[in-house]
Scaffold this motif. Structure first.
Motif, PDB file in Angstrom:
ATOM      1  N   VAL A  40       0.921  -1.260   0.018  1.00  0.00           N
ATOM      2  CA  VAL A  40      -0.082  -0.104  -0.144  1.00  0.00           C
ATOM      3  C   VAL A  40       0.859   1.285   0.045  1.00  0.00           C
ATOM      4  O   VAL A  40       2.086   1.047   0.549  1.00  0.00           O
ATOM      5  CB  VAL A  40      -0.969  -0.075   1.147  1.00  0.00           C
ATOM      6  N   ARG A  41       0.337   2.283  -0.345  1.00  0.00           N
ATOM      7  CA  ARG A  41       0.946   3.700  -0.564  1.00  0.00           C
ATOM      8  C   ARG A  41       0.714   4.534   0.606  1.00  0.00           C
ATOM      9  O   ARG A  41      -0.653   4.599   0.857  1.00  0.00           O
ATOM     10  CB  ARG A  41       0.845   4.218  -1.832  1.00  0.00           C
ATOM     11  N   LEU A  42       1.430   4.591   1.776  1.00  0.00           N
ATOM     12  CA  LEU A  42       1.059   5.636   2.864  1.00  0.00           C
ATOM     13  C   LEU A  42       0.315   6.903   2.609  1.00  0.00           C
ATOM     14  O   LEU A  42      -0.624   7.047   2.929  1.00  0.00           O
ATOM     15  CB  LEU A  42       2.101   5.791   3.656  1.00  0.00           C
ATOM     16  N   ARG A  43       0.535   7.394   1.303  1.00  0.00           N
ATOM     17  CA  ARG A  43      -0.111   8.944   0.899  1.00  0.00           C
ATOM     18  C   ARG A  43      -1.427   8.590   0.665  1.00  0.00           C
ATOM     19  O   ARG A  43      -2.215   9.327   0.437  1.00  0.00           O
ATOM     20  CB  ARG A  43       0.737   9.297  -0.107  1.00  0.00           C
ATOM     21  N   GLU A  44      -1.837   7.144   0.211  1.00  0.00           N
ATOM     22  CA  GLU A  44      -3.386   7.085  -0.092  1.00  0.00           C
ATOM     23  C   GLU A  44      -4.196   6.563   1.017  1.00  0.00           C
ATOM     24  O   GLU A  44      -5.145   6.432   0.761  1.00  0.00           O
ATOM     25  CB  GLU A  44      -3.259   5.737  -1.264  1.00  0.00           C
ATOM     26  N   ILE A  45      -3.391   6.628   2.242  1.00  0.00           N
ATOM     27  CA  ILE A  45      -4.338   5.933   3.506  1.00  0.00           C
ATOM     28  C   ILE A  45      -4.830   7.417   4.038  1.00  0.00           C
ATOM     29  O   ILE A  45      -4.011   8.354   4.466  1.00  0.00           O
ATOM     30  CB  ILE A  45      -3.583   5.230   4.396  1.00  0.00           C
ATOM     31  N   PRO A  46      -6.073   7.663   4.172  1.00  0.00           N
ATOM     32  CA  PRO A  46      -6.610   8.857   5.005  1.00  0.00           C
ATOM     33  C   PRO A  46      -6.330   8.976   6.165  1.00  0.00           C
ATOM     34  O   PRO A  46      -6.131   8.007   7.062  1.00  0.00           O
ATOM     35  CB  PRO A  46      -8.230   8.911   4.434  1.00  0.00           C
ATOM     36  N   GLU A  47      -6.392   9.986   6.914  1.00  0.00           N
ATOM     37  CA  GLU A  47      -5.995  10.525   8.225  1.00  0.00           C
ATOM     38  C   GLU A  47      -7.353  10.098   8.920  1.00  0.00           C
ATOM     39  O   GLU A  47      -8.501  10.474   8.263  1.00  0.00           O
ATOM     40  CB  GLU A  47      -5.658  11.878   8.579  1.00  0.00           C
ATOM     41  N   PRO A  48      -7.354   9.869  10.146  1.00  0.00           N
ATOM     42  CA  PRO A  48      -6.416   9.718  11.148  1.00  0.00           C
ATOM     43  C   PRO A  48      -5.662   8.296  10.951  1.00  0.00           C
ATOM     44  O   PRO A  48      -4.713   7.965  11.542  1.00  0.00           O
ATOM     45  CB  PRO A  48      -6.688   9.752  12.347  1.00  0.00           C
ATOM     46  N   ALA A  49      -6.308   7.396  10.167  1.00  0.00           N
ATOM     47  CA  ALA A  49      -5.648   6.081   9.883  1.00  0.00           C
ATOM     48  C   ALA A  49      -4.002   5.764   9.590  1.00  0.00           C
ATOM     49  O   ALA A  49      -3.525   5.189  10.101  1.00  0.00           O
ATOM     50  CB  ALA A  49      -6.682   5.288   8.944  1.00  0.00           C
ATOM     51  N   ARG A  50      -3.857   6.953   8.876  1.00  0.00           N
ATOM     52  CA  ARG A  50      -2.413   6.923   8.208  1.00  0.00           C
ATOM     53  C   ARG A  50      -1.486   6.939   9.558  1.00  0.00           C
ATOM     54  O   ARG A  50      -0.391   6.428   9.542  1.00  0.00           O
ATOM     55  CB  ARG A  50      -2.157   8.129   7.190  1.00  0.00           C
ATOM     56  N   SER A  51      -1.852   8.125  10.161  1.00  0.00           N
ATOM     57  CA  SER A  51      -0.880   8.406  11.527  1.00  0.00           C
ATOM     58  C   SER A  51      -0.983   7.275  12.215  1.00  0.00           C
ATOM     59  O   SER A  51       0.073   7.014  12.881  1.00  0.00           O
ATOM     60  CB  SER A  51      -1.321   9.847  12.091  1.00  0.00           C
ATOM     61  N   LEU A  52      -1.904   6.604  12.527  1.00  0.00           N
ATOM     62  CA  LEU A  52      -1.977   5.651  13.636  1.00  0.00           C
ATOM     63  C   LEU A  52      -1.172   4.373  12.882  1.00  0.00           C
ATOM     64  O   LEU A  52      -0.320   3.708  13.660  1.00  0.00           O
ATOM     65  CB  LEU A  52      -3.355   5.135  13.582  1.00  0.00           C
ATOM     66  N   PHE A  53      -1.408   4.127  11.541  1.00  0.00           N
ATOM     67  CA  PHE A  53      -0.694   2.910  10.926  1.00  0.00           C
ATOM     68  C   PHE A  53       0.642   3.369  10.934  1.00  0.00           C
ATOM     69  O   PHE A  53       1.799   2.335  11.300  1.00  0.00           O
ATOM     70  CB  PHE A  53      -1.214   2.587   9.520  1.00  0.00           C
ATOM     71  N   GLU A  54       1.227   4.253  10.545  1.00  0.00           N
ATOM     72  CA  GLU A  54       2.543   4.796  10.876  1.00  0.00           C
ATOM     73  C   GLU A  54       3.398   4.598  12.041  1.00  0.00           C
ATOM     74  O   GLU A  54       4.287   4.071  12.335  1.00  0.00           O
ATOM     75  CB  GLU A  54       2.950   6.098  10.273  1.00  0.00           C
ATOM     76  N   LYS A  55       2.643   4.877  13.342  1.00  0.00           N
ATOM     77  CA  LYS A  55       3.240   4.494  14.572  1.00  0.00           C
ATOM     78  C   LYS A  55       3.138   3.062  14.652  1.00  0.00           C
ATOM     79  O   LYS A  55       4.093   2.732  15.213  1.00  0.00           O
ATOM     80  CB  LYS A  55       2.043   5.110  15.567  1.00  0.00           C
ATOM     81  N   ARG A  56       2.312   2.380  14.237  1.00  0.00           N
ATOM     82  CA  ARG A  56       2.506   0.683  14.388  1.00  0.00           C
ATOM     83  C   ARG A  56       3.635   0.059  13.542  1.00  0.00           C
ATOM     84  O   ARG A  56       3.982  -0.885  13.971  1.00  0.00           O
ATOM     85  CB  ARG A  56       1.163   0.128  14.182  1.00  0.00           C
ATOM     86  N   ILE A  57       3.773   0.784  12.477  1.00  0.00           N
ATOM     87  CA  ILE A  57       4.707  -0.008  11.680  1.00  0.00           C
ATOM     88  C   ILE A  57       6.235   0.752  11.843  1.00  0.00           C
ATOM     89  O   ILE A  57       6.995   0.293  11.088  1.00  0.00           O
ATOM     90  CB  ILE A  57       4.396  -0.099  10.273  1.00  0.00           C
ATOM     91  N   VAL A  58       6.487   1.501  12.723  1.00  0.00           N
ATOM     92  CA  VAL A  58       7.642   2.317  13.014  1.00  0.00           C
ATOM     93  C   VAL A  58       9.064   1.595  12.780  1.00  0.00           C
ATOM     94  O   VAL A  58       9.949   1.740  12.187  1.00  0.00           O
ATOM     95  CB  VAL A  58       7.638   3.518  13.874  1.00  0.00           C
TER      96      VAL A  58
END
Length: 149
Positions: A101-119
């Motif tokens: 998946v492309r992170l830029r295609e994930i809408p907020e707030p899901a993107r920020s939450l997902f990025e925290k989980r995969i750091v």
């Protein structure tokens, strides 16, 4: 002032709890029909909304009625719930049999939450993608949506 706190208790245990969101509901005018100021905050996005709930008939219902109406007016400007959000529809791409998946295609707030989980997770570098470092494995995304991350 009322403070409503939304906490996550992983596995139902308080020991690992963390605050996800808070609502502050403060009475600014007394009387049988009171006015309230409402502030909604989330840990990821900070302050997300403020509003005024006017002429609320105190003691006419439960405190939960006040809380529900305060949250609704902060989110929509009216004393009604917004439409239910639609399920996230993020496209899954593939490169050399690697679903991503492309992170830029994930809408907020899901993107920020997902990025925290995969750091600390391994992420693919998709060279043919315009932003090759802005990708994550599709299995990590689906695990996140299923509550596994």
């Amino acid at each position: 002032m009322l403070r409503v706190t939304v906490e996550l208790w992983p596995g139902g245990r308080e020991s690992g709890s963390r605050v996800l969101a808070t609502a502050k509901i403060g009475r600014v005018k007394n009387g049988a029909l009171a006015d309230y100021k409402v502030e909604l905050h989330e840990d990821v996005q900070g302050e997300i909304a403020t509003a005024a709930l006017r002429d609320y008939p105190r003691y006419a219902s439960t405190i939960w009625d006040l809380v529900a109406r305060a949250v609704a007016v902060a989110l929509t400007g009216k004393e009604e719930l917004p439409p239910r959000p639609r399920q996230l529809d993020v496209p899954i791409h593939a490169s050399d049999n690697t679903p991503y998946v492309r992170l830029r295609e994930i809408p907020e707030p899901a993107r920020s939450l997902f990025e925290k989980r995969i750091v600390y997770s391994t992420r693919p570098v998709i060279e043919e993608d315009p932003q090759p470092m802005d990708c994550a494995y599709a299995r990590d995304w689906t695990d996140f949506l299923d509550g596994g991350r």
